[in-house]
Scaffold this motif. Structure first.
Motif, PDB file in Angstrom:
ATOM      1  N   MET A 266      -5.076   1.234 -14.708  1.00  0.00           N
ATOM      2  CA  MET A 266      -4.100   0.183 -14.480  1.00  0.00           C
ATOM      3  C   MET A 266      -4.231  -0.626 -13.325  1.00  0.00           C
ATOM      4  SD  MET A 266      -2.317  -2.240 -15.387  1.00  0.00           S
ATOM      5  CE  MET A 266      -1.022  -3.324 -14.508  1.00  0.00           C
ATOM      6  N   ALA A 267      -3.906   0.334 -12.184  1.00  0.00           N
ATOM      7  CA  ALA A 267      -3.743  -0.283 -10.901  1.00  0.00           C
ATOM      8  C   ALA A 267      -4.918  -0.887 -10.325  1.00  0.00           C
ATOM      9  CB  ALA A 267      -3.714   1.038  -9.957  1.00  0.00           C
ATOM     10  N   GLU A 268      -6.134  -0.779 -10.832  1.00  0.00           N
ATOM     11  CA  GLU A 268      -7.263  -1.600 -10.602  1.00  0.00           C
ATOM     12  C   GLU A 268      -7.087  -3.073 -10.682  1.00  0.00           C
ATOM     13  OE1 GLU A 268      -9.009   2.314 -11.901  1.00  0.00           O
ATOM     14  OE2 GLU A 268      -7.336   1.295 -12.455  1.00  0.00           O
ATOM     15  N   HIS A 269      -6.255  -3.394 -11.700  1.00  0.00           N
ATOM     16  CA  HIS A 269      -6.130  -4.733 -11.934  1.00  0.00           C
ATOM     17  C   HIS A 269      -5.070  -5.377 -11.303  1.00  0.00           C
ATOM     18  CE1 HIS A 269      -8.789  -4.537 -15.511  1.00  0.00           C
ATOM     19  NE2 HIS A 269      -7.903  -3.298 -16.149  1.00  0.00           N
ATOM     20  N   ILE A 297      -9.527   4.433 -10.170  1.00  0.00           N
ATOM     21  CA  ILE A 297     -10.815   4.205  -9.287  1.00  0.00           C
ATOM     22  C   ILE A 297     -10.666   3.848  -8.158  1.00  0.00           C
ATOM     23  CG2 ILE A 297     -13.061   3.296  -9.247  1.00  0.00           C
ATOM     24  CD1 ILE A 297     -12.791   2.839 -12.285  1.00  0.00           C
ATOM     25  N   ALA A 298     -11.456   4.611  -7.111  1.00  0.00           N
ATOM     26  CA  ALA A 298     -11.423   4.250  -5.559  1.00  0.00           C
ATOM     27  C   ALA A 298     -12.954   4.004  -4.957  1.00  0.00           C
ATOM     28  CB  ALA A 298     -10.971   5.482  -4.934  1.00  0.00           C
ATOM     29  N   ARG A 299     -12.647   3.356  -4.121  1.00  0.00           N
ATOM     30  CA  ARG A 299     -14.178   3.185  -3.365  1.00  0.00           C
ATOM     31  C   ARG A 299     -13.934   3.701  -1.792  1.00  0.00           C
ATOM     32  NH1 ARG A 299     -12.727  -0.698   0.446  1.00  0.00           N
ATOM     33  NH2 ARG A 299     -11.159  -2.002   0.127  1.00  0.00           N
ATOM     34  N   PRO A 300     -15.033   3.887  -1.373  1.00  0.00           N
ATOM     35  CA  PRO A 300     -15.004   4.345   0.188  1.00  0.00           C
ATOM     36  C   PRO A 300     -14.426   3.356   1.090  1.00  0.00           C
ATOM     37  CG  PRO A 300     -17.013   4.754  -0.809  1.00  0.00           C
ATOM     38  CD  PRO A 300     -16.283   3.912  -1.809  1.00  0.00           C
ATOM     39  N   PRO A 301     -13.825   3.420   2.203  1.00  0.00           N
ATOM     40  CA  PRO A 301     -13.215   2.406   3.043  1.00  0.00           C
ATOM     41  C   PRO A 301     -14.564   1.827   3.608  1.00  0.00           C
ATOM     42  CG  PRO A 301     -12.810   4.909   4.047  1.00  0.00           C
ATOM     43  CD  PRO A 301     -13.282   4.870   2.467  1.00  0.00           C
ATOM     44  N   VAL A 302     -14.365   0.740   4.139  1.00  0.00           N
ATOM     45  CA  VAL A 302     -15.314  -0.150   5.093  1.00  0.00           C
ATOM     46  C   VAL A 302     -14.844  -0.190   6.224  1.00  0.00           C
ATOM     47  CG1 VAL A 302     -16.218  -1.109   2.865  1.00  0.00           C
ATOM     48  CG2 VAL A 302     -14.614  -2.212   4.266  1.00  0.00           C
ATOM     49  N   ALA A 303     -15.566  -0.560   7.391  1.00  0.00           N
ATOM     50  CA  ALA A 303     -15.239  -0.563   8.599  1.00  0.00           C
ATOM     51  C   ALA A 303     -14.268  -1.774   9.015  1.00  0.00           C
ATOM     52  CB  ALA A 303     -16.565  -1.001   9.589  1.00  0.00           C
ATOM     53  N   ASP A 304     -14.454  -2.848   8.045  1.00  0.00           N
ATOM     54  CA  ASP A 304     -13.650  -4.224   8.190  1.00  0.00           C
ATOM     55  C   ASP A 304     -13.278  -4.351   6.825  1.00  0.00           C
ATOM     56  OD1 ASP A 304     -12.236  -6.373   8.715  1.00  0.00           O
ATOM     57  OD2 ASP A 304     -13.872  -7.678   9.285  1.00  0.00           O
ATOM     58  N   LEU A 324     -10.693  -2.503  -6.018  1.00  0.00           N
ATOM     59  CA  LEU A 324     -10.698  -1.277  -5.633  1.00  0.00           C
ATOM     60  C   LEU A 324     -10.225  -0.989  -4.581  1.00  0.00           C
ATOM     61  CD1 LEU A 324     -14.203   0.015  -7.591  1.00  0.00           C
ATOM     62  CD2 LEU A 324     -12.018  -0.097  -8.462  1.00  0.00           C
ATOM     63  N   ALA A 325      -9.506  -0.016  -4.282  1.00  0.00           N
ATOM     64  CA  ALA A 325      -8.965   0.299  -2.906  1.00  0.00           C
ATOM     65  C   ALA A 325      -9.485   1.808  -2.451  1.00  0.00           C
ATOM     66  CB  ALA A 325      -7.644   0.232  -2.775  1.00  0.00           C
ATOM     67  N   PRO A 326      -9.680   2.158  -1.246  1.00  0.00           N
ATOM     68  CA  PRO A 326      -9.639   3.621  -1.013  1.00  0.00           C
ATOM     69  C   PRO A 326      -8.668   4.246  -1.210  1.00  0.00           C
ATOM     70  CG  PRO A 326     -10.088   1.748   0.821  1.00  0.00           C
ATOM     71  CD  PRO A 326      -9.526   1.217  -0.163  1.00  0.00           C
ATOM     72  N   LEU A 327      -8.640   5.517  -1.534  1.00  0.00           N
ATOM     73  CA  LEU A 327      -7.581   6.316  -1.911  1.00  0.00           C
ATOM     74  C   LEU A 327      -6.616   6.625  -0.821  1.00  0.00           C
ATOM     75  CD1 LEU A 327      -6.694   8.816  -3.500  1.00  0.00           C
ATOM     76  CD2 LEU A 327      -8.179  10.469  -2.138  1.00  0.00           C
ATOM     77  N   GLY A 328      -6.809   6.444   0.404  1.00  0.00           N
ATOM     78  CA  GLY A 328      -5.952   6.720   1.501  1.00  0.00           C
ATOM     79  C   GLY A 328      -5.090   5.576   1.549  1.00  0.00           C
ATOM     80  N   THR A 330      -4.094   3.765  -1.373  1.00  0.00           N
ATOM     81  CA  THR A 330      -3.306   4.017  -2.404  1.00  0.00           C
ATOM     82  C   THR A 330      -2.353   5.045  -2.073  1.00  0.00           C
ATOM     83  OG1 THR A 330      -5.166   3.471  -3.952  1.00  0.00           O
ATOM     84  CG2 THR A 330      -3.398   4.593  -4.870  1.00  0.00           C
ATOM     85  N   VAL A 331      -2.411   6.103  -1.597  1.00  0.00           N
ATOM     86  CA  VAL A 331      -1.626   7.226  -1.348  1.00  0.00           C
ATOM     87  C   VAL A 331      -0.539   6.637  -0.422  1.00  0.00           C
ATOM     88  CG1 VAL A 331      -1.246   9.238  -0.280  1.00  0.00           C
ATOM     89  CG2 VAL A 331      -3.167   8.962  -1.699  1.00  0.00           C
ATOM     90  N   GLY A 332      -1.221   5.595   0.902  1.00  0.00           N
ATOM     91  CA  GLY A 332      -0.169   4.935   1.901  1.00  0.00           C
ATOM     92  C   GLY A 332       0.845   4.189   1.079  1.00  0.00           C
ATOM     93  N   GLN A 333       0.217   3.529   0.195  1.00  0.00           N
ATOM     94  CA  GLN A 333       1.191   2.486  -0.346  1.00  0.00           C
ATOM     95  C   GLN A 333       2.228   2.991  -1.378  1.00  0.00           C
ATOM     96  OE1 GLN A 333       1.381  -0.437   0.724  1.00  0.00           O
ATOM     97  NE2 GLN A 333      -0.234  -2.037  -0.239  1.00  0.00           N
ATOM     98  N   LEU A 334       1.757   4.189  -1.975  1.00  0.00           N
ATOM     99  CA  LEU A 334       2.878   4.897  -2.817  1.00  0.00           C
ATOM    100  C   LEU A 334       3.981   5.352  -2.127  1.00  0.00           C
ATOM    101  CD1 LEU A 334       0.447   6.531  -5.513  1.00  0.00           C
ATOM    102  CD2 LEU A 334       1.911   4.732  -5.912  1.00  0.00           C
ATOM    103  N   GLU A 335       3.536   6.090  -0.678  1.00  0.00           N
ATOM    104  CA  GLU A 335       4.583   6.617  -0.047  1.00  0.00           C
ATOM    105  C   GLU A 335       5.502   5.470   0.593  1.00  0.00           C
ATOM    106  OE1 GLU A 335       2.338  10.696   1.544  1.00  0.00           O
ATOM    107  OE2 GLU A 335       1.633   8.780   2.630  1.00  0.00           O
TER     108      GLU A 335
END
Length: 442
Positions: A266-269, A297-304, A324-328, A330-335
């Motif tokens: 769901m969170a991808e939407h 689903i997560a994507r790798p982070p990008v430089a910018d 899509l967001a990087p896993l880090g 998502t975890v940060g937003q939840l925290e």
């Protein structure tokens, strides 16, 4: 004029490398390495699409319209093409212009107005990004294409997220049942508890949790077609007194507290700008000590990160406005919303296996899939699922289950000391302490 060698030379000029697979043009000419998959340009109209929409959108429109195809192993073709195409997304303007002139000659003596986009493409978007109205339209585009089509592709389990596989898993349905039970065990579900399933799809998780774990479940979705079938399934299962399905936005849900919340695919939407609001809303709907299982689903982070753009094919044909967001992140937003993140499990390879089964279902039932939707829609689903499988296998994207809790006033998490007990394949009762009887810390 023999087309294939000239067209291959243009493609190689754009990619900066030799064409990695064989090419066949509309005049029957071929070039390139033999013995593997063949990229087929069925009509010169595909070149006109590239002239007016250079890059991925032109290719996507040609694919959906049936002007571009692959004969042979689609996965092998995508695997060969993925790296060079992604490496050369930003083609210099001077190089594009030089290639455009040659494409113009190959496209025919007269180039009319651009061909209209296939009807499966999103045409008009209204309202602010990720407003409730626009989200409803985006969800309808993806999900309201016929329940029979989805059952054909994803199978009778009607679970539209990655399954959980073991070496000896017999079927897709068994793997999906294992995933549903894994979620329930991570959430520590017990009889009488309230579960909220955000983005409940066709109700499979809510039904499983009510039937096997004795909960009272509320499932919410923005898809009217999903909700209609989910309610039918609930009635057939005799669980109408324990499972409620609503057509409802998460921003409209106000009847907490719930003992557990599942957010699966769901969170991808939700969108990056709305994610904090989403997380805070789920926290407010949970009782203290309640658990959230976020499967995303997560994507790798990008430089910018400001330069991140959604894949144009996915945005136009599959998941409009999806992000899509990087896993880090998502975890940060939840925290930041107030959750305590307690466990993260990657299921990347599991999604690749699941997607390959879905593609097989589609290919084995191709004529029926076309009848239920359209040739273009079936082609969209085949390409996006096969390309996604390759992307998961290559590590270009991943998928993770994040378990988080809403801490109690005293800081207790109401989790067992070794919560990974849920990884055991036995489906016995969760060993979490009962929050009503858990002793407070000394």
């Amino acid at each position: 004029m023999v087309v294939a060698p000239r067209l291959a030379a243009l493609i190689e000029q754009l990619l900066g490398t030799a064409l990695p697979l064989r090419l066949r043009a509309w005049d029957g000419s071929e070039t390139g390495p033999p013995g593997g998959p063949v990229l087929v340009v069925r009509h010169r109209r595909a070149l006109r699409r590239l002239l007016f929409k250079p890059g991925e959108m032109g290719l996507a429109r040609a694919w959906v319209a049936g002007e571009l195809d692959v004969e042979g192993d689609l996965y092998a073709a995508l695997d060969l093409l993925l790296a060079p195409v992604q490496a050369h997304r930003a083609i210099p303007a001077r190089q594009r212009l030089a290639v455009a002139g040659e494409l113009l000659r190959l496209a025919g003596p007269v180039v009319p107005v651009p061909p209209p986009p296939p009807r499966e493409e999103v045409r008009r978007r209204t309202g602010p990004l990720h407003s409730p109205r626009r989200d409803r339209a985006a969800i309808s585009h993806h999900y309201d294409v016929g329940n029979a089509f989805y059952e054909l592709v994803i199978g009778p389990s009607l679970v539209y997220s990655c399954a959980v596989w073991e070496e000896d898993t017999a079927s897709l349905e068994d793997a999906q049942a294992a995933k549903l039970d894994l979620i329930c065990r991570k959430l520590g579900l017990r009889p009488g508890q309230r579960l909220l399933d955000v983005g409940c799809g066709w109700g499979s998780l809510a039904l499983h949790a009510a039937r096997h774990h004795g909960v009272r479940a509320v499932g919410i979705t923005l898809s009217a077609e999903q909700a209609a079938l989910a309610r039918e399934r609930v009635a057939r299962a005799g669980l109408a007194d324990r499972v409620e399905i609503r057509v409802q936005d998460y921003r409209e849900t106000a009847d907490g507290p719930f003992d557990a919340i599942a957010s699966v695919g769901m969170a991808e939407h939700v969108g990056a700008d709305r994610y904090r609001e989403y997380a805070e809303r789920l926290l407010a709907l949970l009782r203290p000590g309640g658990r959230l299982l976020n499967h995303q689903i997560a994507r790798p982070p990008v430089a910018d990160e400001r330069a991140y753009r959604v894949d144009p094919f996915i945005d136009a044909y599959v998941f409009p406005d999806g992000e899509l967001a990087p896993l880090g992140r998502t975890v940060g937003q939840l925290e930041r919303a107030g959750f305590e993140v307690r466990d993260v499990e990657s299921l990347r390879e599991h999604y690749a296996l699941t997607l390959r089964r879905w593609v097989r279902n589609l290919e084995d039932n191709w004529a029926e899939a076309v009848r239920l939707t359209s040739p273009g829609r079936a082609r969209v689903w085949r390409l996006y699922m096969a390309a996604s499988a390759v992307n998961f296998e290559r590590g270009g994207i991943g998928v993770n289950q994040v378990l988080a809790v809403r801490p109690t006033a005293t800081g207790t998490s109401v989790l067992p000391l070794r919560p990974r007990a849920w990884t055991e394949r036995a489906t016995g009762r969760d060993r979490s302490p009962d929050p009503a009887r858990q002793a407070q810390p000394h």
